[in-house]
Design an enzyme around this catalytic site. Structure first.
Site, PDB file in Angstrom:
ATOM      1  N   ASP A   1     -36.100 -32.544  25.436  1.00  0.00           N
ATOM      2  CA  ASP A   1     -35.789 -31.182  25.021  1.00  0.00           C
ATOM      3  C   ASP A   1     -34.692 -30.646  25.938  1.00  0.00           C
ATOM      4  O   ASP A   1     -34.382 -31.239  26.971  1.00  0.00           O
ATOM      5  CB  ASP A   1     -37.055 -30.328  25.124  1.00  0.00           C
ATOM      6  CG  ASP A   1     -36.817 -28.888  24.707  1.00  0.00           C
ATOM      7  OD1 ASP A   1     -36.072 -28.671  23.748  1.00  0.00           O
ATOM      8  OD2 ASP A   1     -37.367 -27.992  25.367  1.00  0.00           O
TER       9      ASP A   1
ATOM     10  N   LYS B   1     -34.084  -8.675  15.282  1.00  0.00           N
ATOM     11  CA  LYS B   1     -33.465  -9.571  16.264  1.00  0.00           C
ATOM     12  C   LYS B   1     -33.739 -10.998  15.818  1.00  0.00           C
ATOM     13  O   LYS B   1     -34.865 -11.332  15.446  1.00  0.00           O
ATOM     14  CB  LYS B   1     -34.064  -9.335  17.652  1.00  0.00           C
ATOM     15  CG  LYS B   1     -33.619 -10.337  18.709  1.00  0.00           C
ATOM     16  CD  LYS B   1     -34.458 -10.207  19.975  1.00  0.00           C
ATOM     17  CE  LYS B   1     -35.889 -10.645  19.732  1.00  0.00           C
ATOM     18  NZ  LYS B   1     -36.730 -10.573  20.946  1.00  0.00           N
TER      19      LYS B   1
ATOM     20  N   THR C   1     -32.727 -30.468  20.470  1.00  0.00           N
ATOM     21  CA  THR C   1     -32.818 -29.056  20.812  1.00  0.00           C
ATOM     22  C   THR C   1     -32.733 -28.200  19.564  1.00  0.00           C
ATOM     23  O   THR C   1     -32.211 -28.633  18.525  1.00  0.00           O
ATOM     24  CB  THR C   1     -31.694 -28.660  21.794  1.00  0.00           C
ATOM     25  OG1 THR C   1     -31.759 -27.268  22.060  1.00  0.00           O
ATOM     26  CG2 THR C   1     -30.336 -28.989  21.227  1.00  0.00           C
TER      27      THR C   1
ATOM     28  N   ASP D   1     -31.084 -25.312  19.685  1.00  0.00           N
ATOM     29  CA  ASP D   1     -29.891 -24.488  19.831  1.00  0.00           C
ATOM     30  C   ASP D   1     -28.836 -24.860  18.802  1.00  0.00           C
ATOM     31  O   ASP D   1     -28.860 -25.932  18.197  1.00  0.00           O
ATOM     32  CB  ASP D   1     -29.311 -24.644  21.236  1.00  0.00           C
ATOM     33  CG  ASP D   1     -30.135 -23.906  22.280  1.00  0.00           C
ATOM     34  OD1 ASP D   1     -30.920 -23.028  21.872  1.00  0.00           O
ATOM     35  OD2 ASP D   1     -30.021 -24.220  23.462  1.00  0.00           O
TER      36      ASP D   1
ATOM     37  N   ASP E   1     -41.097 -29.190  27.779  1.00  0.00           N
ATOM     38  CA  ASP E   1     -41.820 -28.199  28.578  1.00  0.00           C
ATOM     39  C   ASP E   1     -42.566 -27.177  27.751  1.00  0.00           C
ATOM     40  O   ASP E   1     -43.327 -26.380  28.314  1.00  0.00           O
ATOM     41  CB  ASP E   1     -40.841 -27.447  29.481  1.00  0.00           C
ATOM     42  CG  ASP E   1     -39.982 -26.464  28.705  1.00  0.00           C
ATOM     43  OD1 ASP E   1     -39.836 -25.306  29.142  1.00  0.00           O
ATOM     44  OD2 ASP E   1     -39.453 -26.845  27.650  1.00  0.00           O
TER      45      ASP E   1
END
Length: 1287
Positions: free
Chosen positions: A413, A711, A833, A835, A955
């Site tokens: 990750d 958001k 990931t 992102d 994690d």
């Protein structure tokens, strides 16, 4: 019919089973039925709250434990042979003697299991008898009972800092807003507070809750292990349904915080609670070496059967060759001697009993002991201790330590694993205008400078946002400096200081406002003072930052206590945890190495005062001034579930928008001017992985409008807005969207995490209509998640963009160096990931996953047809490069970057084969926008298709599936809880620890265990063959030339300790060289050192040495008049010495422990043999004493040992001299003096890092006798040619 009637009991049991298996449960209060019999209890079919995690009972322990041990085939094999030895016609030993080895093994295992189960019993007893408060109708109050007394349908009261005894539906709290704060660290490891709120409309006896007035029916789903979802509704007497979810459920094991008391209705108890359903224990994983070992055991069984068949045929031919019936053949019960064929049939089984030691019964026990020793040394490594978190490595899987030395693929990750997960607010864009925050960038750059540590620590004090920022006082700042993620020194104290609250280090909480934006906010704030009913977008942006989150506000006077320790039964009952605790108690590393810390702050933070600051009074308009308030913002703690939310709240606080409090019905924010706004919370649309956003619907105290602040991830918000073209928008909003999208792209290229913020004004009519559908969805049971998400999507339309933020997540220290070392070790590193692509690629270059000279293949496709075309063309080009003769000895530096949408297409059945073919040819792979399910699917695909050893490291909770899918799962104890750690096999605190864990400990564990197993097979075969060769001279009658007790002592005492010591303490190469030359790790990859040929070469060597050890003494005593035990005693002594000296050749590093155990084994063997042969009842009475007085005995021992070991010793000398392996060359390097070796490795590192041409071998190091200076250019050219190599 009486209750004790068996038929009634069976009928009631079947009814209870049907009730428990129903998808829905209807629960009522037990109070009206208090004192009645069990049959009249409405909830009697559901289990009580008492738990039992023990596996055995006192009465059935022995049969159940034996049944469990007999699942191991080796135990069945040896028990069968022991029973077979009681048959007179086939017995080879005394029956009682043959039982001793297996009885010892079974007894030791049973004692270990009994101790572990007794520990579980003690833990269960302690937990079941913990006190709790249960309401009694008779006493008209909550009375103290024990946890095991709680039942489904009871009302339980939990006090502050107490642990919840069962799963409770929250009905009442001491908080006037119906809120209860809980800490779930015992369940998922998260230490931040979470809010729970009472089910609305049920508590009608405010302020005191009267359980007897509760006459509703609780309808909930049947128990499941999902900690994040709960379906339930409460049906009132008027048939009105009130929905409830996980937000109203107190889970067993969580701790009540910052709330005087909470009252709940027990919906699940005992083993049906979610925490107990998640307590499944440690998964059993079989290591790759263990699988190979089982195959070799089968080969040994085949070899044993072949030897027994030879013995049976030999006995048959021997009997056939006899001229008559010799007198020493014992007749059967009929007075007849068995025929040769029948006698040879019996002899086959007798030979199995005689040669049974060929199957190593003690090998499995020795392997477990070796792995315990290896884990001890791993956990005691000071380099794997993290001072900041005061934590060391945790080994939670005992049986796969050797797999650490065989890893070929690592799946990692990014956030929190490669990065610190400490979010730093860097930039923002509001209404299309970008604000770079140069002043804050200078502050962060100063923190990064090591020489300014003291200044940063002691002199840099941020100004309080309440007093505002002076524009005139700001010095003119230079242009923002560009920082490289991977090459900077961090200020340990200012940047990484730990706090009592997660995500609250100074690095995250201190933000210097942008001067231009601060001025814009001051202008915008004047619109409120002028009584304008229209909110400025700049104010809305910062209000969204402060409101649109789940941050819990706790006061400094209400900090949580940690005096109550969680009961041990909620912790893992795995014996590995007990072993780890033992190591922790026995170890003094922390006392020796951990620095003394100032406890004044931390001790104070553990105290809690139940007094809360009173809420300020609010006028009818919902607005009041707080200039006279004495509570400063510094006394307020923000507890966030994610670091992103904390960073945004602190950013809003830096501009004066301070989040004061949060309740289920309101959010209070203080503006820069000191004016306080209380927003009525109408609803909260929580974040989910499908929408990738969250929203808060509030009633604005100034405009009285219903405002939806949203958001979310940039691509999720921009997709709703139609970016990048925004064709459906017009005017200024279209320009804002276009400019913001440009800023988002720039942020992503800098490696920043991006979020977008929007606003929507909802009319009262639309809100009323939507509210009805929302309440209906909340009260639903079937398809509830989908209905709730549909209502959220329905409201999140026609949004107006306010702006975006860029947050930096810094790389952990040592990540680039670790990834580089792992790559050079032959390990392919993949990063998976969530992102966006630009952010992930930037981080990829920063951590050296991607290099500037790499050929980066970017696969981002919208449809499957284009994806297939790109995949085929790329794969063909890569194959063509590999097939080019000019590129035979080179490896293309190809990296692959894929987004989640494309990955979903590549993982389809028709494309995943070609995708794997392409991926295995790439040096590194970077996957963006991937889901947790895609992460685990990727790991499974590579592991199954390529048959390689995989390791996954993460994690967070979203990494659990990936960690469990890999051969080895490693969790990092970061800031997002301990879910990954709890599901992992090993737990570390920093990604950089992976380097030494794999390259050093992984290499050592694998080579030690592999060599020990091979030696164990050799030892047993070499010893057993002595008995086999003797059969050629005794008519294959399954007799032994040595006393049976000495045969048992040989494996049980004489040769048991040396191989265990060898497996625990041998060290072929030092840690310094293994870290400096990562390519040495490749010796364990693939087939490794435990190969098929290595096993059989060792077996052939055992045959040779046994021939020498038997026939040299035989030739010496051939014409002498000696008894069989006088002949057998030298054989036993020679065999022992040869086997131990053979191990001495294999040992790479000698210590005092080696000498003590090796010499001690010889001494123990002779001493015990002397004592045993001194017994007048033994068969070999005084035999060894006579042998020790005979010079021939010593001559036999010397000559036989030299002849037996000469071939192996010669082979080692020739191989290490003519064609030394990389390990041998590394050992030569180890022999250099420390300074020369250090310079040697540094020169090689610099040469490697400069992009030197790859070579195919590891050159010889300088001679230890005449070392030349490695820094010399000539010597560097000729001697220091150590670069990347292939093994």
């Amino acid at each position: 019919m009486a209750w004790w009637n068996p038929l009634a009991q069976i009928r009631d049991a079947l009814t209870g089973q049907r009730v428990r298996e129903n998808d829905l449960r209807r629960l009522v209060s037990n109070l009206p039925y208090e004192g009645l019999g069990k049959k009249k209890q409405p909830n009697r079919h559901f289990p009580g709250n008492s738990i039992k995690t023990t596996k055995y009972t006192l009465l059935f322990f022995i049969p159940l434990n034996l049944f469990e041990q007999f699942h191991r085939l080796a135990n069945i094999y040896f028990v069968g042979l022991a029973i077979l030895n009681f048959v007179p016609v086939v017995n080879a030993f005394e029956p009682e003697v043959a039982l001793i080895p297996i009885c010892v093994i079974l007894s030791l295992t049973a004692l270990k299991d009994a101790w572990e189960d007794f520990r579980r019993y003690q833990s269960d007893k302690k937990l079941n008898n913990m006190p709790c408060f249960i309401y009694s109708r008779k006493d008209k109050q909550f009375v103290e009972r024990r946890w095991k007394d709680a039942r489904v349908g009871d009302f339980v009261k939990a006090l502050c800092n107490e642990i919840v005894p069962a799963d409770l539906l929250l009905l009442h709290t001491s908080d006037r807003n119906g809120m209860c704060h809980i800490e779930t660290s015992n369940l998922d490891g998260e230490t931040n507070l979470k809010e729970r709120k009472v089910v609305p409309g049920l508590c009608v006896t405010e302020p005191d809750f009267e359980p007897e007035s509760f006459n509703s029916v609780v309808v909930c789903e049947k128990p499941n292990s999902n900690l994040n979802y709960f379906k339930c509704y409460v049906e009132k007497p008027n048939e009105e349904k009130v929905g409830a979810g996980i937000g109203s459920l107190l889970l067993r094991g969580c701790t009540v915080r910052n709330t005087d008391h909470a009252v709940g209705f027990v919906v699940y108890a005992g083993h049906e609670t979610k925490s107990m359903l998640n307590n499944n224990g440690t998964r059993y994983k079989r290591s790759k070496l263990e699988r190979k070992l089982n195959v070799d055991v089968i080969f040994c069984v085949i070899l044993l059967l072949a030897m027994c068949l030879v013995g049976a045929l030999g006995h048959f031919f021997w009997r056939q060759a006899l001229p008559g019936v010799p007198p020493y053949l014992v007749p059967n019960s009929n007075g007849q001697v068995d025929s040769p064929s029948l006698s040879s049939f019996y002899m086959f089984f007798s030979m199995i009993i005689l040669l049974q030691v060929l199957i190593p019964i003690s090998l499995y026990v020795s392997i477990e002991l070796v792995k315990i020793g290896q884990i001890f040394f791993i956990t005691q490594d000071i380099d794997l201790y993290d001072e900041e978190t005061d934590s060391r490595i945790q080994c939670k899987a005992l049986n796969i330590t050797e797999d650490l030395g065989q890893i070929e693929y690592i799946f990692s990750d990014k956030t929190g694993t490669l990065t610190e997960n400490k979010m730093v607010f860097r930039r923002c864009s509001i209404m299309g205008t970008e604000y770079p925050h140069k002043e804050n960038a200078i502050r962060l750059a100063v923190i990064d400078e090591p020489e300014s540590e003291e200044e940063v620590i002691y002199t840099q004090q941020p100004q309080s946002p309440q007093h505002g920022w002076s524009l005139d006082a700001e010095a003119s700042s230079p242009e923002g400096t560009h920082r490289h993620h991977g090459s900077r020194q961090k200020n340990k104290f200012a940047g990484n200081a730990q706090s009592n609250v997660a995500f609250s280090s100074p690095l995250e909480t201190e933000v210097i406002p942008d001067r231009k934006l601060l001025g814009q906010v001051s202008v915008a704030e004047s619109t409120i003072s002028s009584s304008s009913q229209k909110m400025d977008p700049y104010l809305d942006f910062f209000l969204a930052l402060a409101i649109c989150n789940t941050v819990v506000v706790s006061m400094a006077t209400a900090r949580r206590q940690r005096t109550h320790k969680y009961p041990s039964s909620f912790q893992s009952t795995n014996p590995l945890d007990n072993f780890s605790n033992l190591l922790t108690k026995a170890s003094s590393l922390r006392k020796v190495f951990a620095p003394k810390r100032d406890r004044s702050f931390s001790d104070a933070s553990f105290k809690e005062d139940d007094r809360f600051n009173p809420f300020p009074k609010v006028d009818d308009s919902g607005v009041f001034s707080s200039r006279g308030q004495t509570v400063e913002s510094n006394g307020r703690n923000y507890e966030a579930e994610s670091p992103d939310e904390a960073a945004l709240v602190y950013a809003a606080k830096a501009y004066g928008f301070i989040l004061l409090s949060r309740t289920p019905d309101s959010v209070t924010v203080r503006l820069p001017s000191g004016q306080v706004l209380v927003f009525e919370v109408l609803d909260t649309l929580t974040f989910d992985s499908n929408r990738k956003r969250m929203s808060v619907l509030v009633r604005h105290p100034i405009t009285k409008e219903c405002v939806l602040y949203t958001k979310g991830a940039d691509y999720s918000i921009m997709e709703l807005l139609g970016a990048p073209y925004a064709e459906h928008l017009s005017g200024n909003q279209k320009t804002v969207v276009a400019d913001t999208q440009y800023h988002l792209d720039c942020y992503a290229k800098e490696g920043l995490r991006t979020l977008c913020f929007t606003k929507k004004v909802v009319s009262a009519q639309d809100y009323n209509v939507w509210s009805v559908s929302r309440q209906s969805a909340m009260a639903a049971i079937d398809g509830r998640e989908q209905l709730i998400m549909d209502t959220a999507v329905q409201l999140e339309t026609n949004l107006s963009l306010l702006g975006a933020t860029g947050i930096e997540d810094r790389l952990q220290e040592g990540v680039p160096d670790t990834i580089l070392a792992l790559r050079e070790a032959g390990i392919k590193v993949w990063v998976l990931t969530g992102d966006k692509l630009e952010t992930a690629v930037n981080i990829g270059y920063a951590c050296r996953l991607l290099e500037d000279e790499d050929l980066v293949i970017n696969m981002s496709c919208k449809n499957k047809l284009v994806c297939t075309s790109i995949l085929d063309s790329t794969l063909e080009e890569v194959r063509r490069y590999g097939n080019d003769p000019r590129n035979v000895d080179t490896t293309p530096d190809i990296s692959l970057v894929i987004d989640g949408h494309t990955l979903a297409m590549l993982l389809s059945k028709d494309l995943h084969g070609r995708f794997v073919d392409l991926a295995k040819r790439c040096r590194s792979v970077l996957c963006c926008r991937v889901t947790p399910l895609q992460k685990s699917g990727m790991v499974k695909l590579i592991r199954e298709k390529l048959k390689v050893m995989t390791l996954a490291v993460g994690d967070g909770a979203n990494d659990v599936n990936m960690i469990q899918a890999a051969d080895i799962g490693i969790g990092i104890s970061g800031q997002e809880g301990m879910q990954a750690v709890m599901a992992s096999d090993f737990a570390i605190s920093r990604f950089k620890h992976l380097k030494k864990l794999l390259l050093v400990h992984g290499h050592w564990c694998y080579t030690r265990l592999a060599n020990m197993i091979i030696y164990f097979f050799f030892k047993n075969l070499a010893n057993v063959n002595l008995l086999f060769w003797y059969q050629f001279f005794c008519g294959f009658t399954a007799t032994a030339m040595l006393d049976y007790w000495l045969l048992i002592f040989f494996n049980l005492f004489f040769t048991s300790a040396p191989p265990i010591m060898f497996g625990i303490m041998d060290r072929d190469v030092s840690a310094e060289v293994l870290l400096g030359v990562p390519e040495l790790y490749r010796t364990g990859q693939g087939a490794g050192e435990y190969r098929f040929c290595t096993f059989w070469i060792s077996m052939l060597d055992a045959f040779y040495q046994s021939l020498v050890c038997f026939f040299i003494p035989y030739l010496v005593y051939k014409d002498l008049d000696v008894d069989v035990f006088t002949f057998g005693m030298p054989l036993n002594a020679v065999s022992l010495i040869t086997i131990l000296l053979h191990l001495s050749i294999e040992i790479k590093s000698w210590t005092v422990v080696h000498w003590i155990i090796m010499l001690g084994s010889v001494a123990v063997s002779f001493i015990l043999t002397l004592l045993y042969t001194s017994c007048i009842t033994c068969n070999s009475y005084w035999t060894l004493q006579k042998q020790l007085a005979d010079p021939i005995f010593y001559l036999i021992c010397i000559i036989t040992t030299v002849v037996a070991l000469l071939p192996r010793y010669t082979f080692h000398v020739m191989r290490n001299s003519i064609a030394p392996s990389p390990i041998v060359q590394a050992r030569h390097l180890d022999r250099l003096d420390a300074s020369t070796k250090e310079v040697w490795i540094k020169e090689w590192r610099g040469y490697r890092g400069a992009g030197a041409v790859k070579r195919s071998k590891l050159s010889d190091p300088p001679s230890p006798n005449n070392p030349r200076t490695p820094t010399s250019p000539d010597n560097l050219e000729n001697e220091i040619t150590l670069t990347s190599f292939k093994i």
